[in-house]
Structures are given as C-alpha cells and as structure tokens.
Scaffold this motif. Structure first.
Motif, PDB file in Angstrom:
ATOM      1  N   UNK A  67       0.833  -1.203   0.000  1.00  0.00           N
ATOM      2  CA  UNK A  67       0.000   0.000   0.000  1.00  0.00           C
ATOM      3  C   UNK A  67       0.866   1.250   0.000  1.00  0.00           C
ATOM      4  N   UNK A  68       0.276   2.319  -0.496  1.00  0.00           N
ATOM      5  CA  UNK A  68       0.873   3.638  -0.422  1.00  0.00           C
ATOM      6  C   UNK A  68       0.014   4.417   0.567  1.00  0.00           C
ATOM      7  N   UNK A  69       0.649   4.931   1.605  1.00  0.00           N
ATOM      8  CA  UNK A  69      -0.080   5.678   2.637  1.00  0.00           C
ATOM      9  C   UNK A  69       0.508   7.077   2.715  1.00  0.00           C
ATOM     10  N   UNK A  70      -0.368   8.076   2.628  1.00  0.00           N
ATOM     11  CA  UNK A  70       0.063   9.450   2.839  1.00  0.00           C
ATOM     12  C   UNK A  70      -0.414   9.884   4.221  1.00  0.00           C
ATOM     13  N   UNK A  71       0.363  10.773   4.824  1.00  0.00           N
ATOM     14  CA  UNK A  71       0.032  11.262   6.161  1.00  0.00           C
ATOM     15  C   UNK A  71       0.129  12.778   6.174  1.00  0.00           C
ATOM     16  N   UNK A  72      -0.903  13.423   6.675  1.00  0.00           N
ATOM     17  CA  UNK A  72      -0.877  14.857   6.947  1.00  0.00           C
ATOM     18  C   UNK A  72      -0.757  14.971   8.468  1.00  0.00           C
ATOM     19  N   UNK A  73       0.426  15.308   8.932  1.00  0.00           N
ATOM     20  CA  UNK A  73       0.701  15.310  10.363  1.00  0.00           C
ATOM     21  C   UNK A  73      -0.028  16.439  11.073  1.00  0.00           C
ATOM     22  N   UNK A  74      -0.484  16.139  12.288  1.00  0.00           N
ATOM     23  CA  UNK A  74      -1.057  17.161  13.150  1.00  0.00           C
ATOM     24  C   UNK A  74       0.042  18.116  13.592  1.00  0.00           C
ATOM     25  N   UNK A  88       8.936   1.129  12.241  1.00  0.00           N
ATOM     26  CA  UNK A  88       7.876   0.291  11.671  1.00  0.00           C
ATOM     27  C   UNK A  88       8.459  -0.685  10.653  1.00  0.00           C
ATOM     28  N   UNK A  89       8.334  -1.964  10.918  1.00  0.00           N
ATOM     29  CA  UNK A  89       8.809  -2.990   9.984  1.00  0.00           C
ATOM     30  C   UNK A  89       8.030  -2.970   8.666  1.00  0.00           C
ATOM     31  N   UNK A  90       6.795  -2.531   8.717  1.00  0.00           N
ATOM     32  CA  UNK A  90       5.944  -2.520   7.528  1.00  0.00           C
ATOM     33  C   UNK A  90       6.417  -1.509   6.478  1.00  0.00           C
ATOM     34  N   UNK A  91       7.074  -0.450   6.913  1.00  0.00           N
ATOM     35  CA  UNK A  91       7.451   0.638   6.014  1.00  0.00           C
ATOM     36  C   UNK A  91       8.734   0.273   5.271  1.00  0.00           C
ATOM     37  N   UNK A  92       8.636   0.160   3.935  1.00  0.00           N
ATOM     38  CA  UNK A  92       9.827  -0.178   3.147  1.00  0.00           C
ATOM     39  C   UNK A  92      10.408   1.043   2.443  1.00  0.00           C
ATOM     40  N   UNK A  93       9.606   2.092   2.300  1.00  0.00           N
ATOM     41  CA  UNK A  93      10.081   3.379   1.777  1.00  0.00           C
ATOM     42  C   UNK A  93       9.251   4.472   2.428  1.00  0.00           C
ATOM     43  N   UNK A  94       9.891   5.579   2.738  1.00  0.00           N
ATOM     44  CA  UNK A  94       9.181   6.709   3.322  1.00  0.00           C
ATOM     45  C   UNK A  94       9.837   7.989   2.835  1.00  0.00           C
ATOM     46  N   UNK A  95       9.003   8.924   2.401  1.00  0.00           N
ATOM     47  CA  UNK A  95       9.493  10.199   1.898  1.00  0.00           C
ATOM     48  C   UNK A  95       8.784  11.338   2.622  1.00  0.00           C
ATOM     49  N   UNK A  96       9.521  12.377   2.979  1.00  0.00           N
ATOM     50  CA  UNK A  96       8.936  13.620   3.449  1.00  0.00           C
ATOM     51  C   UNK A  96       8.722  14.462   2.198  1.00  0.00           C
ATOM     52  N   UNK A  97       7.495  14.963   2.015  1.00  0.00           N
ATOM     53  CA  UNK A  97       7.136  15.602   0.752  1.00  0.00           C
ATOM     54  C   UNK A  97       6.551  16.994   0.977  1.00  0.00           C
ATOM     55  N   UNK A  98       6.412  17.726  -0.127  1.00  0.00           N
ATOM     56  CA  UNK A  98       5.721  19.003  -0.098  1.00  0.00           C
ATOM     57  C   UNK A  98       4.265  18.784  -0.467  1.00  0.00           C
ATOM     58  N   UNK A  99       3.444  19.780  -0.247  1.00  0.00           N
ATOM     59  CA  UNK A  99       2.039  19.677  -0.608  1.00  0.00           C
ATOM     60  C   UNK A  99       1.157  19.534   0.615  1.00  0.00           C
ATOM     61  N   UNK A 100      -0.070  19.062   0.400  1.00  0.00           N
ATOM     62  CA  UNK A 100      -1.034  18.948   1.494  1.00  0.00           C
ATOM     63  C   UNK A 100      -0.625  17.905   2.529  1.00  0.00           C
ATOM     64  N   UNK A 101      -0.029  16.826   2.078  1.00  0.00           N
ATOM     65  CA  UNK A 101       0.456  15.809   3.001  1.00  0.00           C
ATOM     66  C   UNK A 101       1.932  16.058   3.291  1.00  0.00           C
ATOM     67  N   UNK A 105       4.438   6.931   2.399  1.00  0.00           N
ATOM     68  CA  UNK A 105       5.064   5.667   2.787  1.00  0.00           C
ATOM     69  C   UNK A 105       4.635   4.556   1.848  1.00  0.00           C
ATOM     70  N   UNK A 106       5.557   3.676   1.547  1.00  0.00           N
ATOM     71  CA  UNK A 106       5.237   2.420   0.876  1.00  0.00           C
ATOM     72  C   UNK A 106       5.345   1.355   1.950  1.00  0.00           C
ATOM     73  N   UNK A 107       4.275   0.584   2.121  1.00  0.00           N
ATOM     74  CA  UNK A 107       4.247  -0.414   3.180  1.00  0.00           C
ATOM     75  C   UNK A 107       3.877  -1.779   2.627  1.00  0.00           C
ATOM     76  N   UNK A 108       4.331  -2.826   3.305  1.00  0.00           N
ATOM     77  CA  UNK A 108       3.912  -4.192   2.984  1.00  0.00           C
ATOM     78  C   UNK A 108       3.234  -4.767   4.220  1.00  0.00           C
ATOM     79  N   UNK A 109       2.154  -5.512   3.969  1.00  0.00           N
ATOM     80  CA  UNK A 109       1.310  -5.987   5.059  1.00  0.00           C
ATOM     81  C   UNK A 109       0.867  -7.421   4.799  1.00  0.00           C
ATOM     82  N   UNK A 110       0.602  -8.157   5.891  1.00  0.00           N
ATOM     83  CA  UNK A 110       0.207  -9.557   5.779  1.00  0.00           C
ATOM     84  C   UNK A 110      -1.200  -9.713   5.228  1.00  0.00           C
TER      85      UNK A 110
END
Length: 146
Positions: A67-74, A88-101, A105-110
């Motif tokens: 899955x690709x998950x975006x986060x808009x931090x509080x 987090x073991x699930x997170x295989x890639x994570x980027x800090x980005x510009x924009x609304x979020x 994160x790119x995650x793998x899940x069971x």
C-alpha cells in the motif's frame, strides 16, 4: 563528481546486475577489470554508489498487500513521527514531501487486519489516506547519469 561516459556505462551495468564480475563489466564497456575496479572504488568513495543490496519479493515471503499511505501530520506531530516511522517494519520506503500531506510511505502488510492495525497506529500522528498497490508499472529503474 563528473560522470564520464565510461563511468555511466559501469553504473548502468551495476544497476542491471550488481553481482556481475568486474571482468564482465570490463568486456561490456571496453576496459580492463582492474580499471573497472578502480572506477567503482572511486565512485563508492565519492558517494556516487551508495551500496549494494538484495531485493526480496514481499509476496514470496508472506506479505499479501502493498500500500501507499500518505500522512498529513497534526501540528507538533511531524518530528515525533519522523523518528517513529523508522521503527515500523511494515514501512519499506518513506518520503517527506511538499504539498497537502507531509509523508508518503510504501508499506507491505500480511492482510487487511494488519493494514487496519497499522493505520490505527498512525491516527495519533495525523490524517492518513491509503491506496492499495495492484502492480508495479516501473520497478527499481536504473538512474541514468546526466
């Protein structure tokens, strides 16, 4: 570092198959094995080549979802999240980005339950959006030298 034509060809060979011998790379680019070795070492020392790794298929070792998950931090939660995400073991890639979020994160899940539990962990840091990846369109594409 100035990447000349030979170094560019060597990088292309390594990105296609980092396990091939310097002799094989030399045959492909037209120089000797010791010359290839010297050029690779210099590119490693200068940080052009960051490392070598084995790419493992998450699906072949039991993960069913990507899955690709975006986060808009509080407010005030971004910096704590930037430290937490590394655990987090699930997170295989994570980027800090510009924009609304703030985060992608790119995650793998069971399974779906695993996804639900993972999203529940994110709630304290911000608002998340999740997209399930169906397939790779471009995968580990080689970076072309300028």
């Amino acid at each position: 570092m100035n990447i000349d034509r030979l170094n560019s060809k060597i990088l292309k060979c390594l990105q296609e198959n980092a396990r091939q011998s310097n002799a094989e790379i030399g045959r492909q680019v037209g120089i000797t094995s010791p010359a290839v070795s010297e050029r690779i070492k210099k590119m490693e020392d200068l940080g052009v080549i960051e490392g070598y790794k084995t790419i493992v298929s998450p699906f072949e070792i039991g993960y069913q979802l990507r899955a690709i998950i975006t986060l808009r931090a509080f407010m005030g939660k971004l910096k704590p999240f930037l430290e937490k995400v590394k655990t987090y073991d699930e997170v295989i890639n994570c980027y800090r980005i510009t924009g609304d979020e703030n985060i992608v994160m790119e995650v793998v899940l069971k399974n779906q339950k695993h996804l639900e539990n993972f999203i529940d962990q994110l709630i304290v840091y911000g608002e998340s959006k999740t997209q399930i990846a169906l397939s790779h369109v471009v995968k580990q594409k080689a970076v072309k030298s300028l």
